[in-house]
Design an enzyme around this catalytic site. Structure first.
Site, mmCIF file in Angstrom:
data_model
loop_
_atom_site.group_PDB
_atom_site.id
_atom_site.type_symbol
_atom_site.label_atom_id
_atom_site.label_comp_id
_atom_site.label_asym_id
_atom_site.label_seq_id
_atom_site.Cartn_x
_atom_site.Cartn_y
_atom_site.Cartn_z
ATOM 1 C CG ASP A 103 4.440 7.169 49.666
ATOM 2 O OD1 ASP A 103 3.591 7.330 50.052
ATOM 3 O OD2 ASP A 103 5.287 6.140 49.961
ATOM 4 C CD GLU A 167 1.700 4.556 54.333
ATOM 5 O OE1 GLU A 167 1.134 3.688 55.361
ATOM 6 O OE2 GLU A 167 1.955 3.891 53.458
HETATM 7 C C1 LIG Z 1 -13.680 -9.102 62.412
HETATM 8 C C2 LIG Z 1 -13.341 -8.159 61.054
HETATM 9 C C3 LIG Z 1 -12.479 -8.935 60.044
HETATM 10 C C4 LIG Z 1 -11.569 -7.755 59.874
HETATM 11 C C5 LIG Z 1 -10.832 -8.004 58.600
HETATM 12 C C6 LIG Z 1 -9.800 -7.086 58.480
HETATM 13 C C7 LIG Z 1 -9.411 -6.668 56.985
HETATM 14 C C8 LIG Z 1 -8.432 -5.809 56.723
HETATM 15 C C9 LIG Z 1 -8.926 -4.689 56.086
HETATM 16 C C10 LIG Z 1 -8.046 -3.839 55.612
HETATM 17 C C11 LIG Z 1 -6.604 -3.773 56.210
HETATM 18 C C12 LIG Z 1 -5.501 -2.983 55.100
HETATM 19 C C13 LIG Z 1 -4.633 -2.320 55.877
HETATM 20 C C14 LIG Z 1 -4.112 -1.065 54.804
HETATM 21 C C15 LIG Z 1 -3.502 -0.033 55.712
HETATM 22 C C16 LIG Z 1 -2.115 -0.422 55.346
HETATM 23 C C17 LIG Z 1 -1.183 0.536 55.037
HETATM 24 C C18 LIG Z 1 0.315 0.166 54.669
HETATM 25 O O1 LIG Z 1 0.289 -0.779 53.749
HETATM 26 N N1 LIG Z 1 1.167 0.702 55.619
HETATM 27 C C19 LIG Z 1 2.536 -0.094 55.418
HETATM 28 C C20 LIG Z 1 3.389 1.014 56.350
HETATM 29 C C21 LIG Z 1 4.730 0.773 56.425
HETATM 30 C C22 LIG Z 1 5.200 0.185 57.729
HETATM 31 C C23 LIG Z 1 6.605 -0.260 57.914
HETATM 32 C C24 LIG Z 1 7.493 -0.014 56.898
HETATM 33 O O2 LIG Z 1 8.737 -0.269 57.076
HETATM 34 C C25 LIG Z 1 7.052 0.544 55.599
HETATM 35 C C26 LIG Z 1 5.753 0.687 55.462
HETATM 36 C C27 LIG Z 1 2.561 -1.180 56.019
HETATM 37 O O3 LIG Z 1 3.361 -2.206 55.793
HETATM 38 O O4 LIG Z 1 1.775 -1.509 57.403
HETATM 39 ZN ZN LIG Z 2 -1.345 3.405 52.161
HETATM 40 ZN ZN LIG Z 3 0.321 0.945 51.312
#
Ligand SMILES: CCCCCCCC/C=C\CCCCCCCC(=O)N[C@@H](Cc1ccc(O)cc1)C(=O)O
Ligand SMILES: [Zn+2]
Ligand SMILES: [Zn+2]
Length: 479
Positions: A103, A167
């Site tokens: 999704d 997800e």
């Molecule tokens: C020192 C190091 C520096 C680090 C810099 C960090 C950079 C970050 C890079 C990437 C992070 C991206 C995260 C992507 C994964 C998240 C997937 C996502 O969007 N999940 C949703 C799941 C969710 C949660 C709760 C809900 O009610 C619905 C969906 C999310 O929102 O987290």
């Molecule tokens: Zn994702």
């Molecule tokens: Zn996402």
């Protein structure tokens, strides 16, 4: 771990990750086709189920070998999620799991350079919603397996491929149901690899070289609804305070009062210590001596909104609703605040802090979602999943000199599988810059054809590496 003691079998991938021009063309076309199916999750109750069903059929047409292989079992769970069980030839090896989700979040067309569900290729990039989050992973896992099967590869170690369909709105009907099914079958996994972290490029000033960060944990989560109720009335004679004013002041206090800086208490310390040698002087010395310079570094991390998310529980005001007519005092005002909980705090601790900050009995709280931070997965030399990721990163991305453990600031479906393994790893083998980070859930999400091919190569090698006998990991840079 059984593998670390096992017999010598093979060390490096035996089948080289080289693909013919025809295979390379077919793999990018397969990804484009996947992007064109608008498998959007709007809310837990509102998913594009027509598209999800079409997506399931599409997978069977583009990966025919997988679906006709006798040692692979295919099950549909929760109507639209898929579980593939790849039975390996050596039942003594503990199985692992590769994960992705089908999704995507909604993508209104405004602001996109190309329509978000066109899957168009332009200037070497495939454009569209899901190209990074997360159809790239889903398609690359299946593509790598399809190519291995076409080369008559028979895996030694069993593995599962779990493809969730919700997800983006919780994972309750997909990942959670797959997890329950596997638990009922008595399955225990050596490790899981899911989306989450990346090869990070340009996120830290002074750090010129990209580094790979494997997510050992993920932050907790609270979706909290705040509500104020009062009698409705005529706007010509308003009381001193209204539902909107009281609620606005409450959420403003939350936004203006940062949660405590928890630097020094989670995996971030490990991240910085293992990265220290990549920094120029004097940052390398500072990061190698956090016992002394911790307070300085912790303040520095707060200055940027991404690194700030690594040191504290974040507070994001995401929804605000009130009012029905220009001249009616609304009887109810509601807001939703999204908290991402630092590893060193719990849901309860954050809720207690929130009540103290709001400090107004007229504001009612309703917890919509609450997830404590996830445990920290092992990253030592015996941690099979971590070491396999590290080994494969070093082989596929030789220019990436450092692989470090870290934390994922978002939530992933992997959290639903914590009952099956202590080794949950979040890593998407893809370069990520601050600009491309903004495209996730944003506009102009895209992946280069070359990056997608590399992701397929990564999985093609990873599956073979998981079948090779493991030796203790070489000595890592220590400080
Ligand atoms: C020192 C190091 C520096 C680090 C810099 C960090 C950079 C970050 C890079 C990437 C992070 C991206 C995260 C992507 C994964 C998240 C997937 C996502 O969007 N999940 C949703 C799941 C969710 C949660 C709760 C809900 O009610 C619905 C969906 C999310 O929102 O987290
Ligand atoms: Zn994702
Ligand atoms: Zn996402």
């Amino acid at each position: 771990l059984q593998d670390l003691k096992g017999q010598k079998h093979q060390k490096a991938p035996q089948i080289p990750s080289q693909f013919s021009p025809g295979e390379r063309f077919a793999m990018k076309e397969a990804l484009k086709g996947a992007i064109q199916i608008p498998t959007v999750s709007f809310s837990p109750e509102n998913l594009n189920t027509t598209a999800l069903a079409q997506f399931g059929e599409y997978l069977q047409t583009v990966f025919p070998t997988i679906f006709k292989t006798s040692f692979i079992q295919h099950e549909v769970i929760g109507e639209y999620s898929h579980l593939l069980t790849v039975r390996g030839s050596d039942p003594s090896l503990q199985p692992y799991m590769l994960m992705a989700h089908s999704d995507v979040v909604p993508a209104p067309e405004e602001g996109w350079e190309v329509p978000p569900f066109s899957g168009l290729e332009r200037d070497g990039f495939i454009h569209g919603r899901g190209t990074v989050d997360n159809k790239n992973s889903l398609m690359a896992i299946l593509q790598a397996l399809e190519l291995l099967l076409n080369r008559n590869y028979i895996p030694r170690r069993s593995f599962f491929i779990a493809l969730g369909h919700d997800e983006e709105v919780s994972g309750y009907n997909g990942a959670q149901k797959i997890s329950a099914l596997l638990q009922a079958r008595g399955v225990k996994l050596a490790f899981i690899v899911d989306e989450g972290n990346f090869i990070l490029d340009g996120f830290i000033p002074y750090l010129k070289k990209p580094f790979a960060m494997i997510g050992l944990s993920e932050k907790g989560l609270i979706n909290l609804r705040l509500e104020v109720n009062m009698s409705p009335g005529h706007s010509s004679a308003p009381p001193k305070e209204t539902t909107i004013g009281i609620l606005a002041a409450a959420v403003s206090r939350l936004e203006q009062t940062p949660m405590p800086n928890m630097f020094g208490s989670g995996p971030l310390k490990m991240t910085l210590q293992q990265l220290a040698h990549e920094f120029p002087f004097p940052a390398n010395i500072i990061l190698s001596n956090l016992w002394l310079f911790g307070p300085l570094v912790s303040r520095y991390m707060e200055r940027n909104y991404i690194t700030n998310a690594l040191v504290r529980t974040t507070v994001a005001l995401t929804m605000f609703n009130a009012g029905v007519k220009v001249n009616v005092l609304p009887s109810v005002a509601q807001a939703v605040v999204n908290f991402r909980i630092d590893s060193a705090q719990t849901v309860q601790e954050v809720l207690d802090l929130v009540k103290n900050i709001v400090a107004d009995d007229r504001v009612q709280f309703h917890v919509l979602t609450a997830v404590d931070p996830l445990p920290i997965s092992p990253s030592d030399s015996q941690a099979l999943g971590y070491q396999l990721l590290r080994q494969t990163i070093q082989s596929i991305f030789p220019e990436v000199s450092t692989v470090v453990p870290g934390i994922c600031i978002g939530n992933t479906d992997s959290r639903h599988y914590a009952n099956l393994t202590a080794g949950l790893y979040r890593f998407n083998p893809l370069y990520m810059t601050p600009q491309s980070f903004r495209s996730i859930h944003g506009i102009n999400e895209k992946i280069s054809v070359q990056a997608y091919e590399t992701q397929v190569k990564f999985l093609f090698e990873f599956i073979q590496n998981a079948d090779a006998d493991q030796e203790p990991a070489p000595h890592q840079h220590e400080l």
